[in-house]
Design an enzyme around this catalytic site. Structure first.
Site, PDB file in Angstrom:
ATOM      1  N   ASN A   9      -6.161 -56.835  31.746  1.00  0.00           N
ATOM      2  CA  ASN A   9      -6.530 -55.419  31.646  1.00  0.00           C
ATOM      3  C   ASN A   9      -5.235 -54.627  31.547  1.00  0.00           C
ATOM      4  O   ASN A   9      -4.541 -54.453  32.543  1.00  0.00           O
ATOM      5  CB  ASN A   9      -7.331 -55.027  32.892  1.00  0.00           C
ATOM      6  CG  ASN A   9      -7.612 -53.537  32.947  1.00  0.00           C
ATOM      7  OD1 ASN A   9      -7.414 -52.823  31.965  1.00  0.00           O
ATOM      8  ND2 ASN A   9      -8.077 -53.066  34.106  1.00  0.00           N
ATOM      9  N   TRP A  10      -4.935 -54.183  30.339  1.00  0.00           N
ATOM     10  CA  TRP A  10      -3.656 -53.493  30.127  1.00  0.00           C
ATOM     11  C   TRP A  10      -3.666 -52.076  30.690  1.00  0.00           C
ATOM     12  O   TRP A  10      -2.621 -51.429  30.738  1.00  0.00           O
ATOM     13  CB  TRP A  10      -3.317 -53.464  28.631  1.00  0.00           C
ATOM     14  CG  TRP A  10      -2.980 -54.809  28.035  1.00  0.00           C
ATOM     15  CD1 TRP A  10      -2.935 -56.015  28.686  1.00  0.00           C
ATOM     16  CD2 TRP A  10      -2.626 -55.083  26.669  1.00  0.00           C
ATOM     17  NE1 TRP A  10      -2.587 -57.016  27.812  1.00  0.00           N
ATOM     18  CE2 TRP A  10      -2.393 -56.471  26.563  1.00  0.00           C
ATOM     19  CE3 TRP A  10      -2.492 -54.293  25.520  1.00  0.00           C
ATOM     20  CZ2 TRP A  10      -2.027 -57.083  25.359  1.00  0.00           C
ATOM     21  CZ3 TRP A  10      -2.137 -54.898  24.314  1.00  0.00           C
ATOM     22  CH2 TRP A  10      -1.905 -56.280  24.243  1.00  0.00           C
ATOM     23  N   LYS A  11      -4.821 -51.591  31.065  1.00  0.00           N
ATOM     24  CA  LYS A  11      -4.958 -50.206  31.567  1.00  0.00           C
ATOM     25  C   LYS A  11      -4.307 -49.240  30.572  1.00  0.00           C
ATOM     26  O   LYS A  11      -4.292 -49.509  29.378  1.00  0.00           O
ATOM     27  CB  LYS A  11      -4.370 -50.079  32.976  1.00  0.00           C
ATOM     28  CG  LYS A  11      -4.903 -51.144  33.929  1.00  0.00           C
ATOM     29  CD  LYS A  11      -4.674 -50.807  35.367  1.00  0.00           C
ATOM     30  CE  LYS A  11      -5.037 -52.007  36.218  1.00  0.00           C
ATOM     31  NZ  LYS A  11      -5.111 -51.710  37.635  1.00  0.00           N
ATOM     32  N   HIS A  95     -15.078 -50.866  36.468  1.00  0.00           N
ATOM     33  CA  HIS A  95     -13.773 -51.059  37.118  1.00  0.00           C
ATOM     34  C   HIS A  95     -13.627 -50.022  38.232  1.00  0.00           C
ATOM     35  O   HIS A  95     -14.057 -48.875  38.092  1.00  0.00           O
ATOM     36  CB  HIS A  95     -12.645 -50.914  36.093  1.00  0.00           C
ATOM     37  CG  HIS A  95     -11.321 -51.346  36.636  1.00  0.00           C
ATOM     38  ND1 HIS A  95     -10.562 -50.541  37.453  1.00  0.00           N
ATOM     39  CD2 HIS A  95     -10.635 -52.512  36.512  1.00  0.00           C
ATOM     40  CE1 HIS A  95      -9.465 -51.198  37.802  1.00  0.00           C
ATOM     41  NE2 HIS A  95      -9.487 -52.389  37.249  1.00  0.00           N
ATOM     42  N   GLU A  97     -11.255 -48.257  39.166  1.00  0.00           N
ATOM     43  CA  GLU A  97     -10.579 -47.003  38.799  1.00  0.00           C
ATOM     44  C   GLU A  97     -11.558 -46.060  38.104  1.00  0.00           C
ATOM     45  O   GLU A  97     -11.477 -44.841  38.268  1.00  0.00           O
ATOM     46  CB  GLU A  97      -9.343 -47.308  37.928  1.00  0.00           C
ATOM     47  CG  GLU A  97      -8.219 -47.903  38.770  1.00  0.00           C
ATOM     48  CD  GLU A  97      -7.261 -48.813  38.026  1.00  0.00           C
ATOM     49  OE1 GLU A  97      -7.222 -48.792  36.781  1.00  0.00           O
ATOM     50  OE2 GLU A  97      -6.540 -49.578  38.710  1.00  0.00           O
ATOM     51  N   GLU A 167     -13.309 -57.634  42.556  1.00  0.00           N
ATOM     52  CA  GLU A 167     -12.002 -56.994  42.685  1.00  0.00           C
ATOM     53  C   GLU A 167     -12.001 -56.105  43.922  1.00  0.00           C
ATOM     54  O   GLU A 167     -12.445 -54.952  43.856  1.00  0.00           O
ATOM     55  CB  GLU A 167     -11.714 -56.128  41.454  1.00  0.00           C
ATOM     56  CG  GLU A 167     -11.683 -56.905  40.162  1.00  0.00           C
ATOM     57  CD  GLU A 167     -10.778 -56.228  39.139  1.00  0.00           C
ATOM     58  OE1 GLU A 167      -9.846 -56.887  38.683  1.00  0.00           O
ATOM     59  OE2 GLU A 167     -10.995 -55.043  38.835  1.00  0.00           O
ATOM     60  N   GLY A 173      -3.561 -53.425  42.218  1.00  0.00           N
ATOM     61  CA  GLY A 173      -2.310 -52.711  41.978  1.00  0.00           C
ATOM     62  C   GLY A 173      -1.499 -52.444  43.238  1.00  0.00           C
ATOM     63  O   GLY A 173      -0.533 -51.682  43.214  1.00  0.00           O
ATOM     64  N   SER A 212      -4.032 -57.947  42.193  1.00  0.00           N
ATOM     65  CA  SER A 212      -2.651 -58.395  42.412  1.00  0.00           C
ATOM     66  C   SER A 212      -2.472 -59.902  42.199  1.00  0.00           C
ATOM     67  O   SER A 212      -1.673 -60.534  42.892  1.00  0.00           O
ATOM     68  CB  SER A 212      -2.155 -57.978  43.805  1.00  0.00           C
ATOM     69  OG  SER A 212      -2.152 -56.569  43.911  1.00  0.00           O
ATOM     70  N   GLY A 233      -4.380 -57.228  36.052  1.00  0.00           N
ATOM     71  CA  GLY A 233      -3.850 -55.929  35.648  1.00  0.00           C
ATOM     72  C   GLY A 233      -2.365 -56.016  35.360  1.00  0.00           C
ATOM     73  O   GLY A 233      -1.936 -56.491  34.306  1.00  0.00           O
ATOM     74  N   GLY A 234      -1.558 -55.584  36.318  1.00  0.00           N
ATOM     75  CA  GLY A 234      -0.104 -55.475  36.125  1.00  0.00           C
ATOM     76  C   GLY A 234       0.537 -56.709  35.516  1.00  0.00           C
ATOM     77  O   GLY A 234       1.356 -56.604  34.604  1.00  0.00           O
TER      78      GLY A 234
END
Ligand code: PEP
Length: 252
Positions: A9-11, A95, A97, A167, A173, A212, A233-234
């Site tokens: 997930n590149w956000k 998600h 977010e 998640e 994150g 993470s 993610g990151g």
């Protein structure tokens, strides 16, 4: 046997040049026989171009969100049909977010799930508790509520063409990862809840862990019997990390 799945997930990161570099490094680094299904989910404006860069590769394309409506006067939104049209196979729905920042509630997430499937996209349904909910002992009830909101409108059969991502919000994150045992406990709960309605669908359902995940912890998390890969993610923005995470995927 469930084939593992790792999705990046590149956000809201990247640029045309950065995406091209990242995809190039991924394609160079992936073995011909990947141990998992792999997808990346770039921001909307980059879907088409990233899809072209990925063409004929084993990496598939996903989007990060979708509108619940099919078409019309919904300024700023992107429909499932459009995502299909630009080559997406997957779309993330629910998600944390989106739930927390954009106030997407369970009912809206369920409608997005249906919208995705109506265009033959595979929804990656995210569920997970906040730290407060965990500390109050409400982890499984929150996850069940989020799952049931979708099951109630879509039916258990819909999970034959869907992926679930557990998640925990406190792990996204933050650098804090659920322990493999904490992840396994919730994954097993999700699978058991689905099995109550359909054992066969539950046995084939891929349940990803997200929060993470990095190269250093992926293997031990993915080794848990009900963890079928990860939503990353990151670490999906760094080719070497993401490749190592993909390599850590294990079939169960
Ligand atoms: C995510 O955004 O789905 C996620 C898991 O992020 P991170 O890996 O950065 O915690």
């Amino acid at each position: 046997m469930r084939r593992p799945f790792v999705a990046g997930n590149w956000k809201m990161h990247g640029s045309r040049a950065e995406n091209a570099q990242l995809v190039d490094a991924l394609l160079q680094g992936l073995p011909a026989q990947a141990p998992a299904d792999i997808a990346v989910c770039p921001p909307f404006p980059y879907l088409w171009e990233t899809g072209k860069l990925l063409k004929s590769s084993i990496i598939e394309l996903g989007a990060q969100s979708v509108c619940a409506e099919a078409m019309g006067a919904f300024t700023g939104e992107v429909s499932a049909g459009m995502l299909r049209d630009v080559g997406c196979k997957y779309v993330i729905v629910g998600h944390s977010e989106r739930r927390a920042i954009y106030r997407e509630d369970d009912a809206l997430v369920a409608r997005k799930f249906l919208a995705a499937q109506s265009q033959s996209l595979v929804p990656i349904l995210c569920v997970g508790e906040t730290l407060e909910e965990r500390e109050q002992g409400n982890t499984t009830s929150v996850v069940s509520r989020q799952l049931n909101a979708v099951l109630d409108v879509a039916g258990v059969g819909a999970l034959a063409n869907a992926v679930i991502a557990y998640e925990p919000v406190w792990a996204i994150g933050t650098g804090k990862t659920a322990t493999p045992e904490q992840a396994q406990e919730v994954h097993a709960h999700i699978r058991a809840a689905v099995a109550q309605q359909d054992a066969k669908i539950a046995a084939g359902l891929r349940i990803l862990y997200g929060g993470s995940v990095k190269a250093a912890n992926a293997r031990e998390i993915f080794a848990m019997p009900d963890v079928d890969g990860g939503l990353i993610g990151g670490a999906s923005l760094k080719a070497d990390e993401f490749l190592k995470i993909c390599a850590a995927a294990q079939a169960h």
